[in-house]
Scaffold this active site. Structure first.
Site, PDB file in Angstrom:
ATOM      1  N   SER A   1       3.216  -4.730  -4.974  1.00 16.22           N
ATOM      2  CA  SER A   1       2.831  -5.018  -6.353  1.00 16.22           C
ATOM      3  C   SER A   1       2.399  -3.844  -7.390  1.00 16.22           C
ATOM      4  CB  SER A   1       1.294  -5.647  -5.611  1.00 16.22           C
ATOM      5  OG  SER A   1       1.242  -6.988  -5.491  1.00 16.22           O
TER       6      SER A   1
ATOM      7  N   CYS B   1      -9.988  -7.900   0.523  1.00 14.60           N
ATOM      8  CA  CYS B   1      -9.048  -8.781   0.524  1.00 14.60           C
ATOM      9  C   CYS B   1     -10.024 -10.488   1.610  1.00 14.60           C
ATOM     10  CB  CYS B   1      -7.622  -8.525   0.831  1.00 14.60           C
ATOM     11  SG  CYS B   1      -6.921  -7.720   0.277  1.00 14.60           S
TER      12      CYS B   1
ATOM     13  N   GLN C   1       0.646  -1.032   0.275  1.00 14.11           N
ATOM     14  CA  GLN C   1       0.109  -0.092   0.227  1.00 14.11           C
ATOM     15  C   GLN C   1       1.427   1.167   0.376  1.00 14.11           C
ATOM     16  OE1 GLN C   1      -3.100   0.595  -0.055  1.00 14.11           O
ATOM     17  NE2 GLN C   1      -3.546  -1.809  -0.360  1.00 14.11           N
TER      18      GLN C   1
HETATM   19  C1  LIG Z   1      -2.730  -6.333  -1.614  1.00 18.10           C
HETATM   20  C2  LIG Z   1      -2.030  -6.146  -1.419  1.00 18.10           C
HETATM   21  C3  LIG Z   1      -1.469  -7.583  -0.845  1.00 18.10           C
HETATM   22  C4  LIG Z   1      -1.738  -8.630  -1.627  1.00 18.10           C
HETATM   23  O1  LIG Z   1      -1.021  -8.395  -2.742  1.00 18.10           O
HETATM   24  P1  LIG Z   1      -1.594  -9.543  -4.268  1.00 18.10           P
HETATM   25  O2  LIG Z   1      -1.690  -8.643  -5.377  1.00 18.10           O
HETATM   26  O3  LIG Z   1      -2.825  -9.665  -3.765  1.00 18.10           O
HETATM   27  O4  LIG Z   1      -0.701 -10.550  -4.412  1.00 18.10           O
HETATM   28  C5  LIG Z   1      -0.475  -7.600   0.342  1.00 18.10           C
HETATM   29  N1  LIG Z   1      -0.260  -7.283   1.222  1.00 18.10           N
HETATM   30  C6  LIG Z   1      -0.836  -5.337   1.515  1.00 18.10           C
HETATM   31  C7  LIG Z   1      -0.873  -4.716   2.207  1.00 18.10           C
HETATM   32  C8  LIG Z   1      -1.445  -5.666   0.132  1.00 18.10           C
HETATM   33  O5  LIG Z   1      -2.594  -4.487   0.272  1.00 18.10           O
END
Ligand SMILES: *Cc1c(COP(=O)(O)O)cnc(C)c1O
Length: 394
Positions: free
Chosen positions: A204, A334, A184
């Site tokens: 990501s 999530c 994030q």
């Molecule tokens: C979105 C997110 C993930 C997972 O990321 P992916 O791209 O779905 O594998 C892990 N940690 C945090 C804090 C996230 O916001």
């Protein structure tokens, strides 16, 4: 709103739209530039390899690392698993303890649980009402056999920013590896692996306007050199830590998204902060009992995050009423189980009513002042409607 207007997207913590320039950059690698970056005996492979190198350099630049320290993965989930399990699999018999927090993403918590099943000890640091940890708790939790501290850079539900540099210093003093889930944070707020003493960092592309299914794990190569047991074994790609032919179009898109972020990170964060602050003020004015969840807006909080409760209404009812105008989330996207209270709000000690009446807003590049004005009108109308529907109590 006019009938041709699109639904306003206010869920940028779940994912972000791919920017047009990112898509443009990717297109040639989905068509004529299809080479395998490992097959550099010819031009196809060479151009793919060069494109990957360029993206890796951009990414390294954004996080203050060297290009060789960036390992491409399928995203933060894989990066978190590789960092945590990969390190644990190489731990010695006197390294048995890990420290993390109660408010990590499931991509950190689940590998931790799996390690507990294998006999490792894990301390889950508690948080206060704003989802913040205490550095004193962290120091008190350190044991002789602690080998890893994993604390996220910023929380995906309530936007809390953690004292990463301070934690990095404590980890270094005790010779403990430090992993950060920065999904994030990267591309939204400044993150520098050197300044913050980070040894491993997950992020990501799709949380920062790149494509889904591509991400990275930063793995420190010096001071100390971090060694991980790979999860995927094969051709030895990515310095042996993540075998498999690289997803070149996505890597290129990731690099482009990073270039966009690098160009205006602070200005865009400031723009989103202003939109967020104004949105909060208006919403708070529209509902007497509203409550802000997480840190104060001028505190350690992601500039584009807002998390608010509207008791005694249920967030699901609000979301249903605005669904033709707004894409907005209750709690965390999530958490696929909608009726379960999120573990983050639980750890913060929020009452059931406060948790079930909460909306999460993630402001992003696509949002303008006008967008948020329309979003406010939609929510305000929903609140009024639900107010009228409520039975009179007393
Ligand atoms: C979105 C997110 C993930 C997972 O990321 P992916 O791209 O779905 O594998 C892990 N940690 C945090 C804090 C996230 O916001």
């Amino acid at each position: 709103m006019s009938e041709d207007s699109e639904i306003i997207y206010l869920d940028h913590h779940a994912t972000t739209p791919v920017l047009p320039e990112v898509r443009e950059a990717m297109m040639p690698y989905l068509t004529e530039k299809f080479g395998n970056p490992s097959s550099t005996d010819h031009r196809y492979g060479q151009e793919a390899s060069n494109a990957v190198d360029e993206a890796r350099e951009s990414i390294a630049d954004l996080i203050g690392s060297r290009p060789e320290e960036v390992i491409f993965t399928s995203g933060s989930t894989e990066s978190d698993n590789l960092a945590i399990v990969g390190l644990a699999n190489r731990s010695s018999s006197d390294e048995n303890h890990i420290i993390t927090t109660a408010v990590e993403h499931k991509a950190v918590l689940e590998p931790m649980h799996a390690l507990e099943d294998r006999g490792f000890d894990v301390t889950y640091l508690p948080v206060d009402e704003t989802a913040q940890i205490s550095l004193k708790d962290l120091e008190d939790a350190i044991r002789d056999d602690t080998f890893l501290i994993s604390v996220m850079a910023a929380n995906n539900e309530v936007g809390t920013i953690y004292p990463t540099a301070e934690i990095g210093k404590i980890a270094k003093e005790h010779g403990i590896y430090f992993h950060v889930d920065a999904a994030q944070a990267v591309g939204h707020i400044p993150v520098d692996v050197e300044e913050m003493g980070i040894d491993l960092m997950s992020f990501s592309a799709h949380k920062m306007y790149g494509p889904k299914g591509i991400g990275a794990l930063y793995v420190r190569r010096r001071d100390p050199k971090v060694k991980l047991d790979p999860m995927l074994r094969g051709g030895g790609h990515e310095r042996g830590m993540r075998s498999g032919t690289l997803n070149v179009p996505s890597v290129v898109g990731f690099g482009k998204a990073v270039d966009v972020a690098r160009a205006d990170l602070e200005e865009e964060a400031e723009r989103e902060r202003k939109l967020r602050d104004e949105f909060y003020k208006r919403l708070a004015g529209a509902w007497d009992q509203s409550m802000l969840n997480g840190p104060p807006l001028d505190g350690p909080r992601l500039p584009h995050n807002l998390h608010m409760s509207f008791p005694p209404l249920e967030s699901q009812a609000i979301i249903r009423l605005v669904s033709s105008d707004l894409a907005i989330s209750s709690g965390s996207a999530c958490e696929t189980d909608r009726v379960k209270k999120s573990h983050v709000l639980q750890a913060m000690g929020l009452s059931d009513q406060r948790a079930y009446s909460a909306l999460r807003v993630g402001v992003g590049r696509s949002n303008t002042e006008e967008c948020l004005g329309n979003a406010y009108d939609a929510i305000k109308a929903a609140l009024s409607r639900l107010q009228k529907l409520r039975p009179v109590t007393g």
